[in-house]
Structures are given as C-alpha cells and as structure tokens.
Scaffold this active site. Structure first.
Site, PDB file in Angstrom:
ATOM      1  N   GLU A  54      22.299  27.032  46.271  1.00 22.47           N
ATOM      2  CA  GLU A  54      21.194  26.353  46.935  1.00 22.47           C
ATOM      3  C   GLU A  54      20.068  26.038  45.957  1.00 22.47           C
ATOM      4  O   GLU A  54      19.690  26.867  45.144  1.00 22.47           O
ATOM      5  CB  GLU A  54      20.659  27.237  48.071  1.00 22.47           C
ATOM      6  CG  GLU A  54      21.691  27.592  49.124  1.00 22.47           C
ATOM      7  CD  GLU A  54      22.487  28.850  48.807  1.00 22.47           C
ATOM      8  OE1 GLU A  54      23.220  28.851  47.787  1.00 22.47           O
ATOM      9  OE2 GLU A  54      22.391  29.824  49.545  1.00 22.47           O
ATOM     10  N   CYS A  71      24.163  31.096  46.631  1.00 23.06           N
ATOM     11  CA  CYS A  71      25.410  30.560  46.061  1.00 23.06           C
ATOM     12  C   CYS A  71      25.085  29.378  45.151  1.00 23.06           C
ATOM     13  O   CYS A  71      25.227  29.462  43.945  1.00 23.06           O
ATOM     14  CB  CYS A  71      26.355  30.126  47.169  1.00 23.06           C
ATOM     15  SG  CYS A  71      27.028  31.493  48.123  1.00 23.06           S
TER      16      CYS A  71
END
Lengths: 303, 786
Positions: B432, B430
């Site tokens: 990270e 997402c």
C-alpha cells in the site's frame, strides 16, 4: 522483410545462459551431429516431429478420432502412438485437450519470429542481451538465419549464433557480418573420438573455426565436458592449445555434462542412447578451467 | 551478529505467542469506572494514560532498545473495545494447530468474569454489524468482500521524520497553540476540536510517563546488577528513556528508542491494521549515524548492534489474534510492520546511503519474521542497492520486496498529493502506498472479482446458497454475445460495490465518532492544526481503498468463455455453466482444454491481457475518485494478502478450469502455474495494467535458487526488475525456493520451522501456513533457468 520461412522448434524467452544478458533464443530444427549426450534430441531431425507426453493423457479418445489413419475407439486405451502411419499432419495435436501432443518444428516466417523476439527488447536493452539463434544447427537453414539476423540488426537487436561448426564454410562466413557474437561448440580434438561420439569428423569444425577467427572478433567457445569422452588431460590440453591459437576468441565456457532421463527420446518415439556417464566432478571441471587458463585464456567459465 | 544479538534473537525465536489479558483487564476496569464521564476523545486518551501508568513494564537481559506492548515478549494484548474474544475463541486460539496462541486459565477467568460481561454488545464489532444493512450482511457472508474494520482499527500508517526533530513536549506546545487559536464564538466545531486537542495533549503525557517508567526500572535493575558493563548500559537506557520521546533524540540510540516508544504507543492505543512502521529508516537515521561516526560515539558495528536490537523488538510483537472470517483470511503471526529502504529524498535526489546497505546486512543476518522490509527502487537508486537486495533475497527468506519508487511517487501525485509529500511517502503493509506521516490511507476490505462473475453466470443468484444476492442481469441463455456478458458482469460489480461502499461510509463515520485515536493524531500531520482526529479526516490526505482479488482467475475465465463460447462456438454458455455447476463431473477433457488450451494472463498474450485491462478498467471506473466521508477519495488496490484462498473457497468451478473451492490467483500474479513463457512474459502481461491508477499492486514470482546463484543470474534478475519498473510496474516480490524444499518441509515441519516464504505482500513461516496455502505456494510457477 523477405518472405523466408524457417523450421522453428522453440522460442525461449529469458534465456540467461546463451550469451550476455537477458536473451530470447530461437531454436531451429535439424542438426548434422548425433552427440549421444544431446539435451535437445528433439532438435536433431530436420523435419517436423510429433511429441507425445503420455503422463498427462486423460484417455478422452480425441486423438484416435481425429487421426486420418485410425478409427475412433469405443474405449480409449490411452494416447494414440502410431509412428508407422503418422504423417505429422497435426490433427491430433489440434484436438488434444491437455496439450500433451505437440508438433516439434513450426514453419515460421522471419516476420513472425521477429514479432515474438521484439517483445523483450526492453529487457535486451536493460541487460545488454539480445537474440540467440540456436538449434539444432542454425546453419542448416542459412538463408532463414541470415534474413533473421539482418532483421534484428535493422531493429538494433544484438545477435548471437550458437553453432556446432559442422557447416558450409561460406555459409558461416556469410553470416559473420550480421552476427554480434558466435557461440562455437567444440567436442573433441581426437577425430576418432569425435566420430565415435558425434557421428561426424571434426576436421570441418576445426577448419571452420580457424576461418571464422580470421573474420570475426567475438567468439565464445562452448565445450560440453563429458566423462569418458573429453575429460582427459590430454584431450582438454589439445583443445586448449588449439583454442589459444585462434584470434577472436573472447571466452571459453566449460559446460558440465548432466545425465538426461530417457523421457525426451520416448516422447518423439525414439529409443534413447545406450551411452550414459556420470557428471564430471567439480575437481575435473576446475582442473579443466585451469588447463585453459594455463594457455593464456583468461575468461574461462564453468557451469 | 555479536554474542549479545545472537542471544537476543534466539530468545525472541524461542518464546511462543501467548494471549495477555492485562490490557483487556485494565481497559475494562477503567471503562467500568469512567465511561460516560468524559467526551469520547478524552475518554480514549484517559484510558490510554491509564494503560501507560498501570501496565507491566518489561526490561529483559541484553536489551538495548526497550519496551513491550504486553507484560513480556510475545504476550499479545487484546482490544475488547473493538472485538471481544469469546471463551470459545480463546480456547480455539490455544488449541489450533497453526498460528497458535497459548491462553492460560487466569486469562480465561479474566475474560469470563470481567471482560466479556462488560463488553458484550458494546464492542465496535457489535455496533458495526448492527448498523449495516441486510444486503451488506448477505453479500459479506457469501464471500463477496471482507471488512477490515470489524475487528481492527483503521491503520496502514507510517511515520515520517517528525519525531526525530520534535519531542512530545514540542507537540504539546503545538497543541496548546492550536487550543489558543480556537474561537468558541465563530467555530461551530469548537467543542469537538477542544476535546480532541485536549485528548491529544493527555496522550503525550501518557507516552512520556510510559518512557519514564522504563527509566525507573532500568535504575532499579542497575542497582542490583553485578556486571559493571551491564550496569553502564542500564544507566544509558535510563538516560535515554528520560530524554525521549519527551524531547527530540540526541543520538542514534535515542532515535531508535524514540521511534520504538511511538510504535508501542500507537499499537497500545488501538490495534490499527499493519501495526505501525518507521518509514524511511535509513534516511531518518542518517544524520544521527553521520554525527555518531564523526564525534566517535558510534561505529558501524555499534550501529549494527542497535539496529539488530531494534529488529528483535518488532519480532517480539506478534499480531493480535483475529476471529472468524478475518482469522481465515489472514492466519499469521506477522503484524505487517514494514521498513522502507533507499527511495527518494523529498528534493527528488537519491535517498540511499550507507545505512541502506547496513540495514540490508542486518536483514540478512537476522532473517526474522518481523519487521518486513522493502527496497524503494528509483531510477536514481544505484544498481549496487538492487544487487545487494537480490543477494539477500536469493537466500529465500522472502525479504526484501522491491518497489518502484518512481511509480509510487507518480501514483500519489495523481491522487493529488504534493510532489515532496509523495517522495517522502512509500509503501507499507503489503504494497500500500501512502504519504508517510501525513495520510490516513485506509484499506476497507478485499473484493472477490471471481465471485461477481459466478453471480453473473447465475443471473444474480449465489449457487452456494440459492439466494438472489445480485440484480437479475439475464440468464445465461439470453446473453448472446461476449459484450452482453461483460455488461452483465459490470452491472453485478456495480451492485456489490455500491453495497460495500455504503457500508464503508457508515463504518468510517462510526470510527470517527466512537473510536478516535488521539495519540496517532499527534504524530500525523495536520491533525493538530485541524483539531481533528486521524479517524475523522484530521490527516492531510485521506484515501479509502478497496482491494480487488482474483484478476488472473477472472481474466482467464473470461478468455476461455470468449474463445470457446463466442469465437469458436464449441459449446453454449448454458452448457458451459452446466459443467461448472457440477464441478466438471464427467467432463475432465473439457476441464483439461480449459486449463491448457485457452489463452492465459501472464504469457504476454494480448488475447487474455486485453481482457485483463478491460476488467481492470471496469473496476477502476466504478471506484476511483468517489468521495469518502473524510474529505478524501476512493482508490483501488490489487492485493490479496491470503484472501485469495478464502475467496476461492466460496467460489464454485470456474471457466479457467479451476475446480470448486480452490484458491484464486493472488495479487496481479497469473493463475498459479498458468504462466508458461518465463518471467519477462509475466511482467509484460502485468505491466499492461495501468499501475499508476492504483494505490498498489502485488506481483509474486517464484525463482529457483539456480537462477540467482551467480552474478550473471543476479544481473539478469536486476534487469528484469528494472525493465518491469520502466513499464510502471509497482512492486515485485521474488521467492527464491525450490518446490522440493517445500515438499520436504511439509513432510517434516519440525526440521523446517525457519523456512520463510513470501506469501503475498509479506513473508511467513511456511510451516505455519494452512495446507491449502502451502500447496498453492508450491504450485506457483517455478521459473527455471533456461
């Protein structure tokens, strides 16, 4: 900063249609015109008004209890709407849990407004935006507007003023040195048409534009194109011809009229205008743009 | 998109996901026969070699880039050594209305007679749950946190540029040197290191053999191919597959195929979270692209065709299906592979190039669910890249997301990485952040901040179960000030963080010892040098993350309590909790007041935003920098995927006016619909969080198409993004869609199957989302043009 107050109707961040870049638009209360197509009928009256949105009411009865002119009820029938006795004291607004009651028009100092608009300075700088003072008609509160524009200039925030042009000429000229951009609205060249649809003559508006064009080099003309009012070739040509003679005009925006529901009028206890019209066709708007271009005005935008 | 690509894309869209029992069967057979004969790493390597030798090889019509994890596209492998689906799970997958996977009788039979009997009580999932404390299990069941490793392996891993410079034979030479350098007399870990390096060596052979089998199949197909052009393509494919990944790629085509074989190897070896990602694809392919254009072997159009064939491969790889809570928190077909565009080069210069634009064109043309993609926007990235991205975004596919490349570097440098490694890093999954090719940055689970507040208001008791889960930090009638309440919240927070982290430490060691990933270790620096597995701290950097959910809901609840209970003293905390416990029954006016008349995060209102900062700091202070078991440290992230829906379902009514069971706020976005002052106010509020102290934050904003329809709109949004990033914002995702479009899709899903919306850090088909998630996406504020 001078201790001057204005009656502010709304401060809108991320305005992208009121001049270049990302802007914060400060809407001031009160307008001398009564255009029936006005999308902000709440801005017309000079004084503060009470707006009521019945759709969100939960019938808690708090507005009835808070009102100095009404009594608490055993069973709440819905929102209190007593325009006859209302003194716009705001007690009912304070207690309404839903946010469905609002005072339109808030006495704010220049410092208070500056604190709000300064929040988006980073975005003004990033986008070439700034502050737009709009209305209503800002020049009904000239002292406040002048002080606000001056304060923006001191903080290097670019400014725009959106005016209908129906104002004192000296007032208009007095703010020109502290205004980076004027958004100047035109409705019709035919004075009878202008009177019929806006309630006032256009003579002063046109005179003021000529005067402004002599002292300011950055004016954008904004024309709401309204079916049956100013969408005829003759009317558009007359406006284009006039505009083409004024120095300082950098661009023309043709704004397509869209019918507005009656809910905005109802919330402030007014009946909406009996006038209505269909939106102009894309062809009409395109034709209008070409007419302006044919008078040598290159920057013409349709929205 | 040419005709071949149109056909390839359509065939990928037409196939429905199905469970393939092939991998489960091969693994089971191999383990039944071999388990106990080898060291753990060698056993893993040999089972992987066996898969590469035995699995069905697929090569479809029109394909240029080849290779499937399963026997055919969207035939999804399972990993019984990690989590073994029950027959009920499989039947549910086959029949559930959303994200369905078809399961045939043969698969059920294989599971019933071979897979389940062998793996029962032997899976990682079984072992993990058996190893964790009752407190851990109680809090887990109450919905205080989730656990990522209970059915997928540690992942979130991205490749750097090494496979474009080195082939598997080169890695094997490195492994041989490392083995040579081991000294049994002085090295206490000699045996472990030797077994690990041997295992790595075996996996290199495995992936070379896997590629060769594609070459053999291509030859065979070529012999039976009547069309001369296709015959030539098949011959080229065979040539490519004989060369890579054994050797470094020689051209653009081989570079893509080399990555794809590595991708398949990683996701076949284990089902690590977020599959695998190629990282800075535009940067890595750039030398091959330039060389191809120069020597005439490549044109912009043939490069486009190969990239599009490559994209179809990602789309063919549906995520392995989950079970239980994990299925509820992440019900999606997407496996989160994420391509980075633009960004910085390791020397700090602008990394964008013409391939950045070509890839944006490919993303625009293909608009597939997978791969995800993002633009790493640096101060140095030209506006042309940002505006190109926005023109793709305005079509409403939810791609690409936009990251602040400068903040991404700064975050990593704060974590102790070298500047060059940080610049070569980027974002995956997402939002990270990691050092590509050199880091194991492991997400361990979502953490429910709002549930902690609920427990605080109930003196440590979970009102849903009546169980005393947390410490007794004071009943509400004894909490006499906001500071006392906040202090009690911090003590509850600390308690559950301790439980979560203690659990994490156990699970981390279990993966290190029981479930190494030798192939992933080959391509992650410095596993070979250290003779250590990726899962055991072999990577150069090892960070462990906990992802915090609901900061918006938490902030608004705290703001409402502070204002009404302590500032205005309108009602006591006890009274307020009483109302919350009844889910506002008979107190609709109070709920309306909480919803509409209290300060809300997302409006650039310091009353609320100060509380957000205070809560953020409380979390940060208790997590950041704590040691993990791999020589690395803990970090925090603020991202929810779809977990805010699950977490909301276990939390009763909250003081922000939210009714029991409804979703929490997601990422660092304001509570759905609570932001009333436009997008600049949202990003100003969000930027009051210190993003640099995180490993990623997720901000979702929804725009109507009218706000991006012309260049004025594009320019304004570009400035909005630049402004947010100047304030160190980490990421922003712009959803361009109208609520009425979504309503229409709800009413008539068949006609809107292709409607992709941004959910959290990823996009998904709107019609595949649960109804509550659909409602929530509609509820997110639509930022209108003013």
């Amino acid at each position: 900063m001078p201790n001057i107050y204005g009656n502010v109707f709304n401060i809108q961040r991320y305005s992208v249609k009121d001049g270049p870049g990302i802007r914060t638009t400060v809407f001031l209360k009160g307008c001398p015109l009564r255009c029936w197509w006005c999308h902000n009928p709440e801005s017309q009256a000079k004084g503060t008004e009470l707006a009521i949105n019945p759709a969100v009411c939960v019938s808690c009865g708090k507005c009835w209890s808070a009102c100095p002119h009404n009594s608490p009820l055993a069973e709440c029938p819905g929102p209190l709407n007593d325009r006859e006795h209302c003194t716009v004291c705001g007690e009912c607004v304070e207690v309404c849990p839903t946010g469905g009651r609002n005072l339109l028009g808030d006495r704010q100092s220049v410092a208070e407004v500056m604190a709000e608009v300064a929040k988006d300075r980073l975005f003004f700088e990033e986008s070439g935006g700034g502050v737009t003072v709009s209305g209503g008609e800002p020049l009904m509160q000239t002292d406040f507007v002048h002080a606000l524009l001056l304060a923006c200039r001191e903080q290097a925030i670019p400014t725009a003023v959106d005016t209908c042009g129906y104002c004192d000429q000296q007032a208009l000229i007095s703010i020109a040195p502290v205004t980076d951009l004027f958004l100047y609205d035109l409705k019709a060249m035919d004075d009878a048409v202008h009177r019929e649809h806006t309630g006032v003559s256009n003579v002063r508006i046109l005179d003021n534009l000529v005067a402004l064009g002599r002292v300011h080099t950055n004016v954008w003309i904004r024309i709401p194109v309204v079916t049956g009012v100013n969408d005829s070739t003759a009317e558009l040509e007359a406006m284009a011809q006039f505009v083409s003679t004024i120095h300082g005009i950098q661009r023309v925006d043709l704004l397509s009229y869209h019918p507005l529901g009656s809910h905005k009028h109802e919330r402030i206890g007014k009946s909406s205008s009996s006038h209505t019209a269909t939106a102009p066709t894309n062809e009409t708007m395109q034709h209008a743009a070409e007419l302006f271009q044919s008078f040598g005005i290159n920057e013409v935008y349709v929205t | 998109m040419n005709e071949r690509t149109t056909r390839l894309r359509q065939s990928s869209l037409d196939v429905s996901p199905a469970i393939s029992a092939e991998r489960a069967r091969l693994i089971t057979e191999f383990y039944r026969e071999q388990d106990g004969k080898h060291s753990v790493p060698v056993m893993r390597a040999k089972s992987f070699l066996n898969l590469c030798q035995q699995k069905t090889i697929y090569l479809g019509p029109d394909e240029l880039i080849v290779g499937e994890r399963g026997p055919r596209p969207k035939a999804v492998s399972t990993y019984p050594e990690l989590t073994c689906h029950s027959l009920d799970d499989l039947r549910t997958l086959n029949s559930r209305p959303k994200t369905q996977y078809s399961v045939d009788q043969e698969c059920l039979d294989t599971y019933e007679h071979e897979v389940i009997p062998y793996w029962r009580e032997r899976t990682m999932r079984d072992k993990i749950f058996a190893a964790l404390s009752p407190e851990w299990c109680d809090a887990y069941e109450a919905g205080l946190y989730t656990e990522f490793m209970e059915q997928r392996a540690p992942g979130h891993t991205v490749l750097d540029d090494k496979i474009y410079r080195k082939g598997m034979r080169d890695f094997q030479r490195d492994i041989a040197q490392a083995l040579e350098a081991l000294d049994a007399t002085s090295d206490g870990n000699f045996y472990q290191k030797r077994e690990q390096l041997r295992a790595m060596d075996i996996t290199c052979d495995a992936v070379i053999r896997f590629a060769e089998r594609h070459a053999e199949l291509a030859d065979e197909l070529a012999r039976g191919e009547a069309d001369a052009q296709r015959r030539a393509e098949l011959a080229k494919i065979a040539d490519v597959c004989r060369h890579v990944p054994a050797h470094p790629p020689r051209d653009f085509h081989e570079a893509l195929q080399a990555y794809w074989f590595c991708h398949l190897a990683v996701i076949t070896e284990l089902n690590g979270w977020d599959a695998f990602s190629p990282g800075h694809l535009d940067q890595h392919l750039w030398p091959f692209y330039q060389q191809g254009l120069a020597d005439g072997s490549l044109t912009r159009d043939t490069a486009r065709e190969l990239l599009e064939a490559f994209f179809v491969k990602f789309n063919n790889h549906t995520a392995p299906p989950k079970v239980g809570v994990t299925a509820a928190e992440s019900g999606t077909y997407t496996d989160f592979a994420n391509i980075n565009l633009a960004g910085l080069l390791p020397d700090g210069s602008d990394g964008s190039n013409d391939l950045t634009h070509l890839l944006l064109e490919v993303i625009d043309e293909m608009h597939l669910l997978q791969p995800s993609n993002n633009v790493q926007l640096s101060r140095k990235t030209p506006d042309a890249v940002l505006k190109h991205a926005l023109r793709v975004l305005r079509k409403g596919y939810g791609f690409p997301s936009i990251f602040n490349a400068d903040a991404v570097v700064e975050e990593q440098v704060r974590q102790g990485k070298s500047l060059e490694d940080a610049r070569a890093g980027g974002c995956s999954g997402c939002v990270e952040t990691g050092a590509f090719g050199k880091e194991a940055y492991i997400l361990t689970g979502y953490f429910n901040l709002v549930k902690v507040l609920e427990l605080t208001l109930h003196n440590g008791v979970d009102p849903r179960s009546g169980k005393q889960l947390g410490p007794q930090t004071g009943s509400v009638d004894t909490l006499g000030s906001f500071d006392e309440l906040f202090d009690a919240f911090c003590r509850q927070l600390e308690h559950f963080l301790e439980i979560k982290i203690r659990g994490n430490q156990i699970i981390e060691q279990m993966y290190a010892q029981l479930m190494p990933a030798p192939f992933l270790s080959v391509i992650t620096d410095d596993c070979i040098k250290k003779g250590k597995d990726y899962n055991a701290g072999g990577a150069r950097y090892n960070h462990t993350f906990i992802q915090f959910v609901g900061i918006g809901s938490l902030t608004d609840s705290l703001a409402a309590i502070q204002q009404l209970v302590f500032d205005k003293q309108q009602l006591s905390l006890e009274e307020l909790c009483g109302v919350l416990d009844t889910d506002f029954a008979g107190h609709e006016p109070l709920r309306q007041q909480l919803l509409h008349r209290t300060p809300k995060y997302g409006n650039d209102d310091d009353y609320a935003d100060t509380l957000m900062r205070r809560a953020f700091q409380a979390v940060f202070d208790r997590v950041d920098g704590r040691p993990n078991t791999k020589g690395g440290r803990y970090q925090i992230e603020m991202l929810p995927t779809t977990c805010h829906v699950y977490f909301g379902s276990v939390v009763g009514a909250t003081a922000d006016g939210r009714q029991a069971g409804l979703p929490l706020s997601e990422g660092i976005s304001p509570v759905q619909g609570a932001d009333r002052h436009g997008p600049t106010a949202v990003v100003r509020s969000a930027a009051k969080m210190d993003h640099i102290k995180t490993g990623g934050t997720l901000l979702n904003m929804k725009f109507t198409p009218s706000l991006l329809q012309d260049e004025t709109g594009i320019n304004a949004v570009a400035s909005l993004v630049r402004g947010y990033f100047k304030m160190d914002g980490h990421h922003v995702q712009l959803n361009v869609v109208q609520a009425e479009t979504l309503r229409r899709a709800q009413a008539n899903p068949a006609a809107h199957r292709d409607l992709i919306v941004r959910v959290a850090g990823y996009s998904d088909y709107f019609c595949d989302l649960s109804e509550e998630l659909q409602e929530e996406i509609i509820a997110r504020t639509e930022h209108m043009g003013f």
